[in-house]
Design a protein around this motif. Sequence first.
Motif, PDB file in Angstrom:
ATOM      1  N   LYS A  29     -47.012   2.640  56.726  1.00 22.05           N
ATOM      2  CA  LYS A  29     -48.398   3.059  56.922  1.00 22.05           C
ATOM      3  C   LYS A  29     -48.950   3.647  55.630  1.00 22.05           C
ATOM      4  O   LYS A  29     -50.055   3.314  55.187  1.00 22.05           O
ATOM      5  CB  LYS A  29     -48.461   4.098  58.048  1.00 22.05           C
TER       6      LYS A  29
ATOM      7  N   ASP B 195     -58.408  11.094  66.253  1.00 22.51           N
ATOM      8  CA  ASP B 195     -57.397  10.600  65.326  1.00 22.51           C
ATOM      9  C   ASP B 195     -56.518   9.530  65.953  1.00 22.51           C
ATOM     10  O   ASP B 195     -56.313   8.471  65.395  1.00 22.51           O
ATOM     11  CB  ASP B 195     -56.520  11.774  64.863  1.00 22.51           C
ATOM     12  N   ARG B 196     -55.977   9.861  67.138  1.00 21.04           N
ATOM     13  CA  ARG B 196     -54.946   8.971  67.685  1.00 21.04           C
ATOM     14  C   ARG B 196     -55.540   7.716  68.299  1.00 21.04           C
ATOM     15  O   ARG B 196     -55.072   6.621  68.041  1.00 21.04           O
ATOM     16  CB  ARG B 196     -54.156   9.725  68.746  1.00 21.04           C
TER      17      ARG B 196
ATOM     18  N   HIS C 127     -57.529   9.473  56.849  1.00 18.34           N
ATOM     19  CA  HIS C 127     -56.524  10.507  56.585  1.00 18.34           C
ATOM     20  C   HIS C 127     -55.268  10.361  57.438  1.00 18.34           C
ATOM     21  O   HIS C 127     -54.313  11.091  57.233  1.00 18.34           O
ATOM     22  CB  HIS C 127     -57.132  11.871  56.894  1.00 18.34           C
ATOM     23  N   THR C 128     -55.265   9.456  58.399  1.00 19.11           N
ATOM     24  CA  THR C 128     -54.212   9.559  59.414  1.00 19.11           C
ATOM     25  C   THR C 128     -52.828   9.179  58.891  1.00 19.11           C
ATOM     26  O   THR C 128     -51.835   9.415  59.570  1.00 19.11           O
ATOM     27  CB  THR C 128     -54.534   8.679  60.638  1.00 19.11           C
TER      28      THR C 128
ATOM     29  N   TYR D  68     -52.347  18.697  58.121  1.00 21.66           N
ATOM     30  CA  TYR D  68     -53.765  18.718  58.476  1.00 21.66           C
ATOM     31  C   TYR D  68     -54.500  19.795  57.679  1.00 21.66           C
ATOM     32  O   TYR D  68     -55.641  19.610  57.254  1.00 21.66           O
ATOM     33  CB  TYR D  68     -53.941  18.931  59.985  1.00 21.66           C
TER      34      TYR D  68
ATOM     35  N   TYR E  93     -63.610  19.430  61.489  1.00 24.34           N
ATOM     36  CA  TYR E  93     -62.864  18.575  62.410  1.00 24.34           C
ATOM     37  C   TYR E  93     -61.362  18.769  62.217  1.00 24.34           C
ATOM     38  O   TYR E  93     -60.618  19.054  63.156  1.00 24.34           O
ATOM     39  CB  TYR E  93     -63.295  17.138  62.127  1.00 24.34           C
TER      40      TYR E  93
ATOM     41  N   ILE F  46     -59.143   6.295  65.464  1.00 22.80           N
ATOM     42  CA  ILE F  46     -58.811   5.921  64.088  1.00 22.80           C
ATOM     43  C   ILE F  46     -57.480   5.174  64.029  1.00 22.80           C
ATOM     44  O   ILE F  46     -57.402   4.055  63.531  1.00 22.80           O
ATOM     45  CB  ILE F  46     -58.789   7.164  63.186  1.00 22.80           C
ATOM     46  N   ASP F  47     -56.424   5.789  64.586  1.00 21.59           N
ATOM     47  CA  ASP F  47     -55.126   5.125  64.506  1.00 21.59           C
ATOM     48  C   ASP F  47     -55.028   3.971  65.483  1.00 21.59           C
ATOM     49  O   ASP F  47     -54.569   2.892  65.144  1.00 21.59           O
ATOM     50  CB  ASP F  47     -54.010   6.137  64.800  1.00 21.59           C
TER      51      ASP F  47
ATOM     52  N   VAL G  30     -56.625   1.430  62.651  1.00 18.53           N
ATOM     53  CA  VAL G  30     -55.471   1.200  61.777  1.00 18.53           C
ATOM     54  C   VAL G  30     -54.469   0.244  62.424  1.00 18.53           C
ATOM     55  O   VAL G  30     -54.200  -0.842  61.929  1.00 18.53           O
ATOM     56  CB  VAL G  30     -54.776   2.521  61.420  1.00 18.53           C
ATOM     57  N   ASN G  31     -53.942   0.654  63.571  1.00 14.62           N
ATOM     58  CA  ASN G  31     -52.960  -0.211  64.215  1.00 14.62           C
ATOM     59  C   ASN G  31     -53.624  -1.480  64.713  1.00 14.62           C
ATOM     60  O   ASN G  31     -53.002  -2.527  64.794  1.00 14.62           O
ATOM     61  CB  ASN G  31     -52.272   0.529  65.355  1.00 14.62           C
TER      62      ASN G  31
END
Lengths: 495, 669
Positions: A168, B616-617, A231-232, A307, A290, B620-621, B625-626
């Motif tokens: 990733k 986020d999960r 950012h993840t 974070y 956030y 975004i992810d 992303v995924n």
Amino acid sequence: MAGIPLLSLAIWIPILGGLLVLAVGGNDRNAPLARVTSLFAAALGFAVTLPLWFQFDAGTSALQFVEIRDWIPRYSVRYHLGVDGISMPFVLLNSFVTLIVVIAGWQVIQERVAQYMAAFLIMSGIINGIFSAMDAVLFYVFFEASLIPLYLIIGIWGGPNRVYAAIKFFLYTLAGSLLMLVALLYLFYASNGSFEILDWHRLPLDLRTQQLLFLAFLVAFAVKVPMWPVHTWLPDAHVEAPTGGSVVLAAIALKLGAYGFLRFSLPIAPDASMSFQWLMVTLSLIAVVYIGFVALVQEDMKKLVAYSSIAHMGFVTLGFFLFNRLGVEGAIVQMISHGFVSGAMFLCIGVLYDRMHSRRIADYGGVVNVMPKFAAFFLLFAMANSGLPATSGFVGEFMVALAAVKTNFWIGFVAATTLILGAAYSLWMYKRVVFGPVANDRVAALDDIGAREFWMLAVLAFFVLLLGVYPAPLLDVMHASVDELLRHVAAGKLH
Amino acid sequence: MSAMNEMKTLYLLVPFAPLVGSIVAGLFGRWVGRRGAHTVTILGVLVSFLASIAIYFDVQAGNTFNGPLYVWGTSDGLSFQVGFLIDPLTVMMMLVVTFVSLMVHIYTIGYMADDPGYTRFFSYISLFTFSMLMLVMANNFLQLFFGWEAVGLVSYLLIGFWYTRPSAIYANLKAFLVNRVGDFGFLLGIGLVAAYAGSLDYVEVFAKAEHLAGLTETVTGWPLVTAICIALFVGAMGKSAQVPLHVWLPDSMEGPTPISALIHAATMVTAGIFMVARMSPLFELSDTALSFVLIIGATTALFMGFLGIVQNDIKRVVAYSTLSQLGYMTVALGASAYSAAVFHLMTHAFFKALLFLAAGSVIIGMHHDQDMRNMGGLRKYMPITWITALIGSLALIGTPFFSGFYSKDTIIEAVAEANVFGAGYAYFCVLAGVFVTAFYTFRMYFLVFHGKERFEKAHHGHEAHGHDEHHGLAPGEKPHESPAVVTVPLVLLAVPSVVIGYFTIEPMLYGGWFGDAIQVLAEKHPAMEKLAEEFHGPLAMALHGFTTAPFWLALAGVVFAWFCYLVRPQVPEFFARTFRPIYVLLENKYYFDRFNEVVFAGGARLLGRFLWQIGDRTIIDGAVVNGSASMVGEIAAAARTLQSGRLYHYAFAMIVGMVVLLWFIYGGH
């Protein structure tokens, strides 16, 4: 000293040192030798950067310690090195952190010791290359090369989910930098065949072109910083990385993207930078607020600090795009400070992890009862992380916050919430991990930090306090370069 | 010139002598031992106190000082400095801080005698003294903010001193975060000052005050000085515990009692009052800000007093009393009676430190039982504590001739003369507050020192605190008077609690002693000027005091407390039953804590989880992303079908490719 190529030494001593470590200690039976060689290489690598600080002429924005050699004459690619008041401190920080990382991994790493140490040493040289390259190809080569050691560090010495995290990380950052490559090639043609970054600074470009270039650079640098919403990868990478990897990642690697903004985006596309101010400020503020809230609810200490790093880097990008000296200088101080503070935070978590093999906050509680010395250091760094005055964490946040209020009260208003959020996530974690009665038998069995860990943290604590109490020398070094940069941005390229 | 340098050395000694003591006790506590730790820290504070006295005489002779120590940093035309401003206001604060600190240091030898954290405690209180002195001696906003946050840090460390107690580590986190909410405003205020005045130096900023008063904040359109003052005052609301940021102070009583006296009564919590007084040249220019200050202060003064009535923990009564008294000081600030606020700050520092240390002495005597329902009749066993506590109580309720009388009466009179919006409400609050103060103070006094001995009850249901310590008297055991290290500070604090008001009111309020340190626009806010006309010396004031409303209100409060808790003990229960809703409201402290826990703490966690899991999960992810990774996977899977492994497929593809390529190269021509 004029004849000594200090920057080349700063780059190649660690890299050659790393190769030497591989050669002498490739087999784990020779691990002690590998360790000693690494320490020597890291110490020497740090020593050669010291003259950069002491002989630096703060009165000029011109490049210093310049080295120019032809590399690929056909495309006028040159081995051009030099530092100004913006980049020089990072060369020192990087070389210093490398030394700390070698010491931190002294006992913890027992497998493939030479490879581990070599990866960090090579990485250190490459990063010095990034901060001192003034030729775009050279920069790009270093920039991309820096991915490889970090990828290996996470992928080999990392945690159970290391492969996902490593890939990733790799794909995220690689995808980002491909667009930058396009931008660099465009600039090469637009400037009639020059890869000199300084030539590009002076290259007249219309607004549309600037904006496209800006966006191309933005993708590359935003991933590295990382800015919300790209950012993840960072929390995953941190969680899986070994302690040393996290330290380098937080202390140094995150600074590369931010440095890119100062070296490429702002001076090459000044008018576009201005026109995208709203976007950059908004993304930065989202990162502060956030991410601050997200950090609050993390159950894994490393994720929490990861974070918090993103939130702190939000302050950096915010400072840059306020386009005033207070903001930019505050942001640079924040970068340096974050190098010490986040590095120290990850080392502290590493100290706990080495003993308990857990990063879960819930597994801890009452650590102060058995590790009072550690608790004192951890508190100092947690307080620095929440921006307490007299620690380095305060300086940058304070300056950027003042600059933000000056630019627009509401920007300052949103940015200043970091005072509350930063304290909330740092100290709530500290409370649950360190304070309270001893939580369980495994905590009860903890040993306090030994001499090696003590001095490692003490040195970092010294710098955190020194920079907090007396930041003037650092600020003085960067005045001329920041002035020149902002003059250049304000003048623009559209006439 | 050399005299000047000598003075500079003295200035440096004041904050840095305690710092050295703190470092020695903190870092080398194991080597210097307990005796070494308290010797070096007490010596440090003593040096600091003596230097402050010397500086006091120098200031008295007309010498003030304003200059930098070193340049912390420069940027964008702003010079951030560390430096001192020595004027009457500063030197008064220095004397109060170092004197109370010295008393508390000595007292600690007795109070913490059996504590394993003995050296650490001394290190902290000396560090606090250093921080507080840096705060009051600052000549600029940066250093003010440094001291401001540093005292907050030490307060955090000391509230959580007994770090194994869940209630203590909850309280210290809460204190720090609530203070950070105040600091949020404070920082914005400093930001506005820096942006519009272009300096953080007090004198330079004040010189531009008139100019600033004519400006509006460009983005928000607010009158600039009003915005600055209210933002700065939000900081003061945190540090000086004004409604609604007061919630941390009662919980801070989880810390050891000496720091409750030093930090959470006499010094740190008055930082906000001091700051506003220091900023008087700015606050004077905004009636809106003054009204805001006045109303917040009045609300705190009265409504926090009510809460003191229903407390059973002796320290919590004193804590709510502190909140209420801080409200009085704030009211005075809002009424432009800055000197009266600072005067009350000083008298309060002595008598409230005295009351806290007396409460601590009682707690020692009761073997760390703090519940007043288990006390009673202590005057027989603890005569010195009894008398000094009585003196402190009389000062607190404003008995004529006692120090508290002079300061509180001045505040009430000043509010009566105030003309900004909300002055009527404030006058009602401070007047009603006199009765309330007298009632809860003497409720405590009677419950503790008079009436029946209720020690036997101590053994039921007192497991609230840490399991590692035994609380309360053993069956049949009687309380005992505390050792001299405890009682001597009580006596030394009792003296100024009685006399300091009588001797200082004239110079401080009406003799122009503060000089330029406090500035009032008399034509706009004439309260103090009117009071000056009516002032005929401290004796006349005290005699006149017997005929005024506050005296009778206070007397009524004392008599009512006497009736309720000594004559007819069933009366309080009758009131609690009859006015059940009000009693429940007070028991729950107006539900501030509940509200904060649910809305702010709970809301923040909820929002954090939402942003993390959904933002986020999932988005975004998960989606981006995924999602793109799996899209790559799908394309690859499609491409894989092309790789059939059959040679003629490849050969065919190659031929097609060659044709296309050749056409591409030559076809154009």
